[in-house]
Write an enzyme that holds these catalytic residues in place. Structure first.
Site, PDB file in Angstrom:
ATOM      1  N   SER A 152      48.864  11.000  36.489  1.00  0.00           N
ATOM      2  CA  SER A 152      47.715  11.913  36.397  1.00  0.00           C
ATOM      3  C   SER A 152      46.921  11.573  35.142  1.00  0.00           C
ATOM      4  O   SER A 152      47.484  11.035  34.174  1.00  0.00           O
ATOM      5  CB  SER A 152      48.245  13.344  36.292  1.00  0.00           C
ATOM      6  OG  SER A 152      47.256  14.209  35.790  1.00  0.00           O
ATOM      7  N   TYR A 165      53.971  18.617  31.912  1.00  0.00           N
ATOM      8  CA  TYR A 165      53.408  17.747  32.958  1.00  0.00           C
ATOM      9  C   TYR A 165      52.866  16.445  32.356  1.00  0.00           C
ATOM     10  O   TYR A 165      53.087  15.357  32.908  1.00  0.00           O
ATOM     11  CB  TYR A 165      52.307  18.529  33.668  1.00  0.00           C
ATOM     12  CG  TYR A 165      51.667  17.853  34.846  1.00  0.00           C
ATOM     13  CD1 TYR A 165      52.344  17.703  36.054  1.00  0.00           C
ATOM     14  CD2 TYR A 165      50.354  17.399  34.773  1.00  0.00           C
ATOM     15  CE1 TYR A 165      51.729  17.110  37.145  1.00  0.00           C
ATOM     16  CE2 TYR A 165      49.734  16.806  35.860  1.00  0.00           C
ATOM     17  CZ  TYR A 165      50.422  16.664  37.050  1.00  0.00           C
ATOM     18  OH  TYR A 165      49.809  16.078  38.132  1.00  0.00           O
TER      19      TYR A 165
HETATM   20  N1  LIG Z   1      45.441  17.476  42.914  1.00  0.00           N
HETATM   21  C1  LIG Z   1      45.177  16.893  41.750  1.00  0.00           C
HETATM   22  O1  LIG Z   1      44.086  17.064  41.184  1.00  0.00           O
HETATM   23  C2  LIG Z   1      46.193  15.974  41.115  1.00  0.00           C
HETATM   24  C3  LIG Z   1      45.829  15.316  39.934  1.00  0.00           C
HETATM   25  C4  LIG Z   1      46.721  14.456  39.325  1.00  0.00           C
HETATM   26  C5  LIG Z   1      47.957  14.223  39.892  1.00  0.00           C
HETATM   27  N2  LIG Z   1      48.314  14.884  41.018  1.00  0.00           N
HETATM   28  C6  LIG Z   1      49.651  14.605  41.564  1.00  0.00           C
HETATM   29  O2  LIG Z   1      49.544  14.247  42.910  1.00  0.00           O
HETATM   30  C7  LIG Z   1      50.756  14.588  43.599  1.00  0.00           C
HETATM   31  C8  LIG Z   1      50.432  15.396  44.846  1.00  0.00           C
HETATM   32  O3  LIG Z   1      49.809  16.614  44.475  1.00  0.00           O
HETATM   33  P1  LIG Z   1      48.813  17.445  45.435  1.00  0.00           P
HETATM   34  O4  LIG Z   1      47.606  17.733  44.636  1.00  0.00           O
HETATM   35  O5  LIG Z   1      48.691  16.775  46.760  1.00  0.00           O
HETATM   36  O6  LIG Z   1      49.625  18.810  45.551  1.00  0.00           O
HETATM   37  P2  LIG Z   1      50.027  19.707  46.834  1.00  0.00           P
HETATM   38  O7  LIG Z   1      50.655  20.919  46.278  1.00  0.00           O
HETATM   39  O8  LIG Z   1      48.846  19.845  47.736  1.00  0.00           O
HETATM   40  O9  LIG Z   1      51.101  18.787  47.574  1.00  0.00           O
HETATM   41  C9  LIG Z   1      52.321  18.438  46.946  1.00  0.00           C
HETATM   42  C10 LIG Z   1      53.450  18.536  47.937  1.00  0.00           C
HETATM   43  O10 LIG Z   1      54.653  18.185  47.230  1.00  0.00           O
HETATM   44  C11 LIG Z   1      55.671  19.084  47.664  1.00  0.00           C
HETATM   45  N3  LIG Z   1      56.711  19.215  46.654  1.00  0.00           N
HETATM   46  C12 LIG Z   1      56.645  19.872  45.462  1.00  0.00           C
HETATM   47  N4  LIG Z   1      57.823  19.835  44.857  1.00  0.00           N
HETATM   48  C13 LIG Z   1      58.672  19.151  45.677  1.00  0.00           C
HETATM   49  C14 LIG Z   1      60.042  18.809  45.613  1.00  0.00           C
HETATM   50  N5  LIG Z   1      60.801  19.169  44.581  1.00  0.00           N
HETATM   51  N6  LIG Z   1      60.566  18.092  46.628  1.00  0.00           N
HETATM   52  C15 LIG Z   1      59.815  17.723  47.699  1.00  0.00           C
HETATM   53  N7  LIG Z   1      58.527  18.049  47.817  1.00  0.00           N
HETATM   54  C16 LIG Z   1      57.967  18.762  46.820  1.00  0.00           C
HETATM   55  C17 LIG Z   1      54.963  20.404  47.920  1.00  0.00           C
HETATM   56  O11 LIG Z   1      55.727  21.255  48.784  1.00  0.00           O
HETATM   57  C18 LIG Z   1      53.646  19.951  48.499  1.00  0.00           C
HETATM   58  O12 LIG Z   1      53.664  19.947  49.907  1.00  0.00           O
HETATM   59  C19 LIG Z   1      51.626  15.329  42.574  1.00  0.00           C
HETATM   60  O13 LIG Z   1      52.535  14.441  41.977  1.00  0.00           O
HETATM   61  C20 LIG Z   1      50.598  15.797  41.541  1.00  0.00           C
HETATM   62  O14 LIG Z   1      51.173  16.011  40.282  1.00  0.00           O
HETATM   63  C21 LIG Z   1      47.458  15.742  41.660  1.00  0.00           C
END
Ligand SMILES: NC(=O)c1ccc[n+]([C@@H]2O[C@H](COP(=O)([O-])OP(=O)(O)OC[C@H]3O[C@@H](n4cnc5c(N)ncnc54)[C@H](O)[C@@H]3O)[C@@H](O)[C@H]2O)c1
Length: 276
Positions: A152, A165
């Site tokens: 991120s 984080y």
């Molecule tokens: N959305 C953003 O702006 C953003 C920015 C930087 C990084 N990220 C990273 O991208 C990745 C995906 O995030 P997203 O935005 O799609 O979030 P989201 O919440 O839409 O999807 C994440 C999914 O991961 C699952 N999850 C969480 N903990 C888990 C666990 N212990 N075991 C199995 N599954 C688990 C959740 O149930 C969810 O379905 C993450 O690593 C997040 O940190 C997202």
């Protein structure tokens, strides 16, 4: 013909958001995918969507933080499809607070999901990957495998309220670079995609009532201040808006495609032009 025909991919956290978009993108290019999510229902829905499009998916529901999850995830790929070519470590969430209010549990939970879990999944994959790579080398074939770890902009540049984080997502970069050096001999490229601000439930605008997500029974407040989203779109993101899950997935796909076969140990920001 897809660019990933015959490939088998593991995608963690593929029940929602970016992980779901990654799984759908890999399948659109011909891969078969093992879908993981903590939550069974969204995971099954991703698998159904894949099957509805004529693709192949297996399910491996559960928390990536379970000590034996890595072995189970890898075994699902081998038992369902007999191969393992792509690993995307995407599962995760945020649990923010300023440092003086952050508990040990809060710090550790975020390290567990973003750092320890990918480490265990990759360690579990080491034996089959080395076995496949040695057989391919003996047959004189060069076959590339791909690992994409998700970081991120918080891990690259820091973010107030995210000591846990940001630390975890910075560690992912170190893991990526170390493993790129270990696994080059097996023709595995190991890269990292750091997302900026992508429109998923993690980046939804905060309302008067905090948005809560349920993570293994814990109710965790998530979201971004609307004023922050406004500032991001007007001043901080050169392309002028948050990204879509599909755009985020395209960044991951770059490192899964044959065009990136000679690129390893790299971090790319998918953030609409945000740089560090
Ligand atoms: N959305 C953003 O702006 C953003 C920015 C930087 C990084 N990220 C990273 O991208 C990745 C995906 O995030 P997203 O935005 O799609 O979030 P989201 O919440 O839409 O999807 C994440 C999914 O991961 C699952 N999850 C969480 N903990 C888990 C666990 N212990 N075991 C199995 N599954 C688990 C959740 O149930 C969810 O379905 C993450 O690593 C997040 O940190 C997202």
């Amino acid at each position: 013909m897809g660019k990933l025909d015959g490939k088998v991919a593991l995608v963690s956290g593929a029940g929602r958001g970016i992980g779901r978009a990654i799984a759908l993108k890999l399948v659109a290019e011909g891969a078969r995918v093992v879908i993981n999510d903590l939550d069974a229902e969204p995971a099954a829905e991703t698998a159904e969507r894949i099957r509805a499009r004529g693709g192949d998916a297996a399910l491996c529901v559960g928390s990536v933080t379970d000590a034996t999850f890595g072995e189970r995830f890898v075994a699902t790929a081998l038992e369902s499809f007999g191969a393992l070519d792509i690993i995307v470590n995407n599962a995760g969430y945020t649990w923010d607070n300023v440092i003086q209010k952050m508990t040990d549990e809060q710090f550790q939970a975020i390290m567990d999901v973003h750092v320890t879990a990918p480490f265990r999944i990759l360690r579990a994959a080491a034996e089959p990957i080395r076995r496949f790579a040695k057989a391919e080398a003996a047959a004189g074939r060069e076959v590339f495998r791909k690992v994409v770890n998700i970081s991120s902009v918080s891990g690259l540049g820091g973010n107030a309220g995210q000591v846990n984080y940001a630390s975890a997502k910075a560690a992912v970069v170190g893991m990526t670079k170390a493993l790129a050096k270990e696994w080059g001999r097996y023709k595995v490229t190991v890269n990292c995609v750091a997302f900026g601000f992508i429109r998923t439930r993690l980046a939804q605008p905060l309302t008067a009532q905090p948005n809560l997500i349920d993570v293994a029974g814990r109710q965790i407040a998530i979201g971004v201040q609307p004023a922050m989203i406004d500032a991001l779109e007007k001043q901080m993101i050169p392309l002028g808006r948050l990204g879509t899950p599909e755009e985020a997935a395209d960044g991951v796909y770059l490192f899964c495609s044959p065009e990136s076969d000679y690129i390893s140990g790299q971090v790319v920001t998918v953030g609409g032009g945000i740089t560090f």
